[in-house]
Design a protein around this motif. Structure first.
Motif, mmCIF file in Angstrom:
data_model
loop_
_atom_site.group_PDB
_atom_site.id
_atom_site.type_symbol
_atom_site.label_atom_id
_atom_site.label_comp_id
_atom_site.label_asym_id
_atom_site.label_seq_id
_atom_site.Cartn_x
_atom_site.Cartn_y
_atom_site.Cartn_z
ATOM 1 N N VAL A 159 0.870 -1.176 0.000
ATOM 2 C CA VAL A 159 0.000 0.000 0.000
ATOM 3 C C VAL A 159 0.908 1.228 0.000
ATOM 4 O O VAL A 159 1.683 1.437 0.926
ATOM 5 C CB VAL A 159 -0.925 0.022 1.230
ATOM 6 N N THR A 160 0.815 2.018 -1.055
ATOM 7 C CA THR A 160 1.663 3.197 -1.216
ATOM 8 C C THR A 160 0.812 4.457 -1.221
ATOM 9 O O THR A 160 -0.421 4.384 -1.365
ATOM 10 C CB THR A 160 2.456 3.102 -2.535
ATOM 11 N N PRO A 161 1.425 5.642 -1.069
ATOM 12 C CA PRO A 161 0.649 6.885 -1.143
ATOM 13 C C PRO A 161 -0.056 7.074 -2.482
ATOM 14 O O PRO A 161 -1.036 7.825 -2.564
ATOM 15 C CB PRO A 161 1.712 7.965 -0.924
ATOM 16 N N ASN A 162 0.428 6.392 -3.533
ATOM 17 C CA ASN A 162 -0.197 6.496 -4.845
ATOM 18 C C ASN A 162 -1.311 5.476 -5.060
ATOM 19 O O ASN A 162 -1.915 5.454 -6.142
ATOM 20 C CB ASN A 162 0.865 6.330 -5.943
ATOM 21 N N SER A 163 -1.559 4.638 -4.068
ATOM 22 C CA SER A 163 -2.620 3.639 -4.206
ATOM 23 C C SER A 163 -3.987 4.313 -4.236
ATOM 24 O O SER A 163 -4.146 5.463 -3.802
ATOM 25 C CB SER A 163 -2.559 2.645 -3.039
ATOM 26 N N ASP A 164 -4.964 3.578 -4.754
ATOM 27 C CA ASP A 164 -6.325 4.110 -4.812
ATOM 28 C C ASP A 164 -6.829 4.398 -3.390
ATOM 29 O O ASP A 164 -6.610 3.603 -2.483
ATOM 30 C CB ASP A 164 -7.231 3.077 -5.501
ATOM 31 N N VAL A 169 -8.240 2.900 2.368
ATOM 32 C CA VAL A 169 -9.257 2.837 3.418
ATOM 33 C C VAL A 169 -9.564 1.384 3.784
ATOM 34 O O VAL A 169 -9.725 1.042 4.961
ATOM 35 C CB VAL A 169 -10.532 3.571 2.964
ATOM 36 N N PHE A 170 -9.632 0.525 2.766
ATOM 37 C CA PHE A 170 -9.883 -0.896 3.015
ATOM 38 C C PHE A 170 -8.771 -1.504 3.860
ATOM 39 O O PHE A 170 -9.028 -2.285 4.782
ATOM 40 C CB PHE A 170 -10.019 -1.632 1.681
ATOM 41 N N HIS A 171 -7.534 -1.141 3.569
ATOM 42 C CA HIS A 171 -6.398 -1.641 4.342
ATOM 43 C C HIS A 171 -6.430 -1.104 5.765
ATOM 44 O O HIS A 171 -6.144 -1.844 6.725
ATOM 45 C CB HIS A 171 -5.088 -1.232 3.656
ATOM 46 N N ASP A 172 -6.771 0.157 5.925
ATOM 47 C CA ASP A 172 -6.707 0.794 7.245
ATOM 48 C C ASP A 172 -7.888 0.450 8.148
ATOM 49 O O ASP A 172 -7.762 0.554 9.377
ATOM 50 C CB ASP A 172 -6.630 2.319 7.093
ATOM 51 N N GLU A 173 -9.010 0.053 7.575
ATOM 52 C CA GLU A 173 -10.213 -0.115 8.385
ATOM 53 C C GLU A 173 -10.792 -1.529 8.373
ATOM 54 O O GLU A 173 -11.489 -1.906 9.321
ATOM 55 C CB GLU A 173 -11.290 0.871 7.921
ATOM 56 N N GLU A 174 -10.549 -2.307 7.303
ATOM 57 C CA GLU A 174 -11.213 -3.614 7.196
ATOM 58 C C GLU A 174 -10.257 -4.786 7.094
ATOM 59 O O GLU A 174 -10.461 -5.808 7.757
ATOM 60 C CB GLU A 174 -12.146 -3.631 5.968
ATOM 61 N N TRP A 175 -9.247 -4.659 6.261
ATOM 62 C CA TRP A 175 -8.376 -5.800 5.953
ATOM 63 C C TRP A 175 -7.663 -6.271 7.219
ATOM 64 O O TRP A 175 -6.943 -5.527 7.869
ATOM 65 C CB TRP A 175 -7.355 -5.396 4.895
ATOM 66 N N THR A 199 -8.579 -6.714 -9.735
ATOM 67 C CA THR A 199 -7.702 -6.413 -8.596
ATOM 68 C C THR A 199 -8.540 -5.822 -7.464
ATOM 69 O O THR A 199 -9.694 -5.424 -7.663
ATOM 70 C CB THR A 199 -6.618 -5.402 -9.004
ATOM 71 N N TRP A 200 -7.933 -5.759 -6.284
ATOM 72 C CA TRP A 200 -8.651 -5.214 -5.147
ATOM 73 C C TRP A 200 -9.128 -3.774 -5.379
ATOM 74 O O TRP A 200 -10.282 -3.457 -5.079
ATOM 75 C CB TRP A 200 -7.789 -5.277 -3.884
ATOM 76 N N PRO A 201 -8.305 -2.858 -5.899
ATOM 77 C CA PRO A 201 -8.810 -1.503 -6.129
ATOM 78 C C PRO A 201 -10.011 -1.463 -7.072
ATOM 79 O O PRO A 201 -10.970 -0.714 -6.842
ATOM 80 C CB PRO A 201 -7.603 -0.770 -6.732
ATOM 81 N N THR A 202 -9.983 -2.291 -8.132
ATOM 82 C CA THR A 202 -11.109 -2.319 -9.070
ATOM 83 C C THR A 202 -12.361 -2.879 -8.407
ATOM 84 O O THR A 202 -13.476 -2.356 -8.589
ATOM 85 C CB THR A 202 -10.745 -3.160 -10.310
#
Length: 347
Positions: A159-164, A169-175, A199-202
């Motif tokens: 997860v990078t600053p350029n990620s969707d 949000v999914f990484h920070d709150e759910e994953w 992919t996950w972002p899509t």
């Protein structure tokens, strides 16, 4: 090799005692040095002392002696003038010496403050002080005070600053957060199966469309959907998944209802494989995170045996990561300990 040409230095005292006339003068006065003044002063003192000694012997002065006494007065006046001039020269020399020493000390201190100890012997010249450039303090690869003032969070390396934004949000709150709701578990199972095509972002960007098509992932509502209608061309579902995946979602809803009848809930069934305790991987690097594990293969085989579709070991392991059955956040990620705390709070 020949050295640099020598430059004859000028004495500071000599340069300052030389006096020149203005532009209207026809002829410049001779140079007077400190040495010449001292020599002439000594001669005048000896001559005056000799004459005063002879004058003491005579009680009466003759006309010639009167003339000599008048010349003596002029000589004494010249001697006093020369003595005053010598005193002025000495005071000027001492003043220049003190000024030169002060300038050297000031120059030494100014360079000592910058860490470079270089003495400067220039008289009356001071080095210019230039403002130092501001330094940015960096610690451990991150700025101590970010430009925007926001708190910097260290996440998993994928997860990078350029990620969707929706992926962040999914990484920070759910994953990785433990899930125990049957509808949410079924949703994550369907979205994990969609990773074979997206992919996950899509997938996350189309999450609302998934919920509308599949009735908010309620198994009882999904089994009532007309399969031909949902798979037909032009339907909203056809833009999300292939026909094979759409049929698998409807079939898996039927199988979940059977599991609920047997175990009371899909939550009890799926968490029984890990004895209701999340697996904490403690990976330090992304390359250590596997695509599947032996535990995922065991769950996959049991699901296939029960009639589930599109639930291979890779899909099952992605589902375990998203549902918090396994905590695959890197140990350096700020969510690693958060997910552990969430699981302990539930237990």
């Amino acid at each position: 090799m020949s050295g640099a040409p020598r430059v004859q230095s000028m004495n500071v005292a000599e340069a300052e005692t030389r006096s020149t006339l203005g532009s209207t003068a026809k002829k410049a006065s001779p140079f007077i040095t400190h040495k010449a003044v001292s020599k002439s002063l000594r001669k005048l003192e000896r001559s005056s002392s000799g004459r005063t000694g002879s004058d003491e012997k005579t009680s009466y002065a003759t006309p010639t002696e009167t003339v000599s006494s008048s010349s003596q007065k002029h000589t004494l006046n010249a001697a006093s003038i020369l003595r005053r001039h010598e005193q002025n020269l000495n005071s000027n020399l001492s003043l220049n010496a003190s000024f030169s020493s002060d300038a050297s000390v000031d120059s030494f201190h100014s360079r000592a403050s910058t860490g470079r100890l270089i003495r400067s012997y220039s008289v009356g010249s001071r080095s210019k002080s230039y403002p130092s450039k501001p330094r940015s303090v960096v610690s451990e690869g991150a700025l101590d005070s970010p430009p925007n003032g926001s708190e910097t969070k260290k996440r998993c390396t994928w997860v990078t600053p350029n990620s969707d934004p929706c992926y962040i949000v999914f990484h920070d709150e759910e994953w990785g957060v433990p899930v125990h709701d049957d509808k949410r578990l079924f949703e994550l199972l369907v979205l994990s199966g969609a990773l074979a095509e997206h992919t996950w972002p899509t997938i996350l960007s189309k999450r609302q469309a998934f919920r509308e098509v599949f009735a908010d992932f309620d198994p009882n509502a999904i089994v009532k959907i007309n399969e031909k209608k949902i798979i037909g061309p032009g339907s909203p579902a056809s833009t999300l998944l292939s026909d094979l995946k759409l049929r698998a979602v409807i079939e898996n809803a039927r199988q979940i209802l059977k599991v609920i009848e047997e175990y009371g809930s899909f939550d009890k069934y799926i968490w029984s494989f890990v004895k209701n305790k999340a697996i904490v991987s403690k990976f330090r690097y992304q390359r250590q995170v596997p695509a599947k594990t032996p535990k995922a293969e065991v769950i996959s085989k049991d699901l296939v045996r029960r009639g589930f579709r599109s639930v291979g070991p890779t899909v099952v392991y992605s589902f375990m990561q998203a549902a918090g059955i396994t905590n695959d956040h890197l140990t350096s990620c700020f969510r690693f300990h958060h997910c552990i705390f969430e699981h302990e709070r539930y237990v």
